[in-house]
Design an enzyme around this catalytic site. Sequence first.
Site, short mmCIF file in Angstrom:
data_model
loop_
_atom_site.label_atom_id
_atom_site.label_comp_id
_atom_site.label_asym_id
_atom_site.label_seq_id
_atom_site.Cartn_x
_atom_site.Cartn_y
_atom_site.Cartn_z
N ARG A 167 0.80 -1.27 -0.11
CA ARG A 167 -0.14 0.05 -0.03
C ARG A 167 0.84 1.36 0.08
O ARG A 167 1.81 1.42 0.56
CB ARG A 167 -0.83 -0.06 1.18
CG ARG A 167 -1.87 -1.24 1.07
CD ARG A 167 -2.84 -1.31 2.40
NE ARG A 167 -3.87 -2.08 2.26
CZ ARG A 167 -3.60 -3.50 2.33
NH1 ARG A 167 -2.60 -3.95 2.56
NH2 ARG A 167 -4.63 -4.31 2.17
N HIS B 125 -0.98 -2.25 -4.33
CA HIS B 125 -0.51 -3.07 -5.61
C HIS B 125 -0.44 -2.79 -7.07
O HIS B 125 -0.91 -3.44 -7.82
CB HIS B 125 -1.48 -4.56 -5.41
CG HIS B 125 -1.18 -5.48 -4.08
ND1 HIS B 125 -0.10 -5.39 -3.50
CD2 HIS B 125 -1.90 -6.42 -3.61
CE1 HIS B 125 0.03 -6.12 -2.38
NE2 HIS B 125 -1.18 -6.82 -2.44
N HIS C 40 2.30 -12.46 -5.89
CA HIS C 40 1.42 -12.63 -4.90
C HIS C 40 0.73 -14.14 -5.04
O HIS C 40 -0.55 -14.33 -5.07
CB HIS C 40 0.21 -11.77 -4.92
CG HIS C 40 -0.49 -11.52 -3.96
ND1 HIS C 40 -1.38 -12.35 -2.86
CD2 HIS C 40 -0.73 -10.26 -3.34
CE1 HIS C 40 -1.81 -11.95 -2.05
NE2 HIS C 40 -1.68 -10.54 -1.87
N ASP D 52 -1.81 -9.99 8.38
CA ASP D 52 -1.61 -9.27 7.31
C ASP D 52 -0.47 -8.19 7.13
O ASP D 52 -0.73 -6.97 7.43
CB ASP D 52 -2.87 -8.71 6.82
CG ASP D 52 -2.92 -8.37 5.45
OD1 ASP D 52 -1.55 -8.31 4.66
OD2 ASP D 52 -3.94 -7.71 4.94
N GLU E 165 4.81 -12.58 0.61
CA GLU E 165 5.00 -11.73 -0.51
C GLU E 165 6.60 -10.96 -0.07
O GLU E 165 6.44 -10.00 0.84
CB GLU E 165 3.77 -10.73 -0.60
CG GLU E 165 2.48 -11.24 -1.13
CD GLU E 165 1.56 -10.42 -0.58
OE1 GLU E 165 1.32 -9.31 -0.94
OE2 GLU E 165 0.65 -10.95 0.52
C1 GLA Z 1 -2.01 -8.49 0.08
C2 GLA Z 1 -2.41 -7.43 1.32
C3 GLA Z 1 -3.79 -7.73 1.56
C4 GLA Z 1 -4.92 -7.94 0.56
C5 GLA Z 1 -4.06 -8.82 -0.43
C6 GLA Z 1 -4.87 -8.95 -1.74
O1 GLA Z 1 -1.55 -9.44 0.71
O2 GLA Z 1 -1.41 -7.28 2.36
O3 GLA Z 1 -4.26 -6.77 2.73
O4 GLA Z 1 -5.00 -6.60 -0.09
O5 GLA Z 1 -2.94 -8.32 -0.71
O6 GLA Z 1 -6.35 -9.42 -1.28
#
Ligand code: GLA
Length: 335
Positions: free
Chosen positions: A75, A100, A169, A240, A300
Amino acid sequence: MSVKLVDNCDGIELYRLESGNSYVEIMTYGARIHKICVPDKNGVIQDVVLGFENPTEYRGPNPYFNACIGRVANRIGGSSFVIDGQRYILPANERKNHLHGGIEGFDRKTFTATIDGDILRLKYLSVDGEEGYPGNLQVTVEYSFVDGNLKIAYFAYSDRPTHCSLTNHAYFNLNGDYKSIVNHRLFIKSHSITNIDNELIPNGEILDIKGTKYDFSCMRVIGEHLFDNDGLLQVAGGYDFNYILDNDGGAVAEVIGDKSGIVMRVYTDRPCVQFYSGNFLDGTVKGKAVFNRNCAIALETQGYPNACNIPSFPTTLIGKDGFKSETTYSFSIID
Ligand code: GLA
């Protein structure tokens, strides 16, 4: 080892990289992984990534399934950054923020493929101003698959200073049944994460996670605290988070499928990894499989997220030396 074209449908080419009885399939649309098929502890071949039946289905809505993410993974708060005094405005695609690579990131672009020995080379030219970013950026993603090691090498060169932080991803379910990763075991070589606000935007703080429910430096099951619904787990709806790696050249992460005995080790030269426990997975269907919440894990490898707005983070700005990086996902069976 062999690399060959196995399908070419409606403008998307699909390539198979074979090594022994294992193989990986990669498509030109989004430089995406379609399948990773490796043997489990009983010798049965399992496809350990989420995905659709046919390459053309990825053109429909999906959460970046196994795609190349760019120009900047993760982000960018407020969807803008400043380079040399000039502010660049990017499209917001998650609340007021940029996620992304934007509305049409690299996951939605068609790359041009060539085969070079064991390597599948995918190229894409992202023109000046695409998704708001400055500079013409020539991107190359190289895949190879040898003895269970899926290596992804990235190269990107721009004719102007720009931000670039590429990743893949992939969504892994090492059992190959796409049911749940709560009993998968996970290790991440890290003792800190970047703190986030309530829109998951890194705010510049680094959190020491030693001994907390975020700490995976001793391997443990993912489900142990996944549903605690407090602290940052509540903010993100599960894991996350961006883990800052204690990288010593060995594996930075390891995952074990509880039913399959399939082990995946991650090697990278990137400083961080986003551990995402599939919190937003929403019931997308592949044939008879339904991809529900927490049915897959993403690891990732990436630069510090939102680094373009946080001067204390190592920069994602690239100059004439460009962007070069390598990540390997290595598959084997538990001893
Ligand atoms: C990444 C982000 C998540 C989400 C996914 C896609 O992993 O960190 O918050 O946005 O991509 O759904």
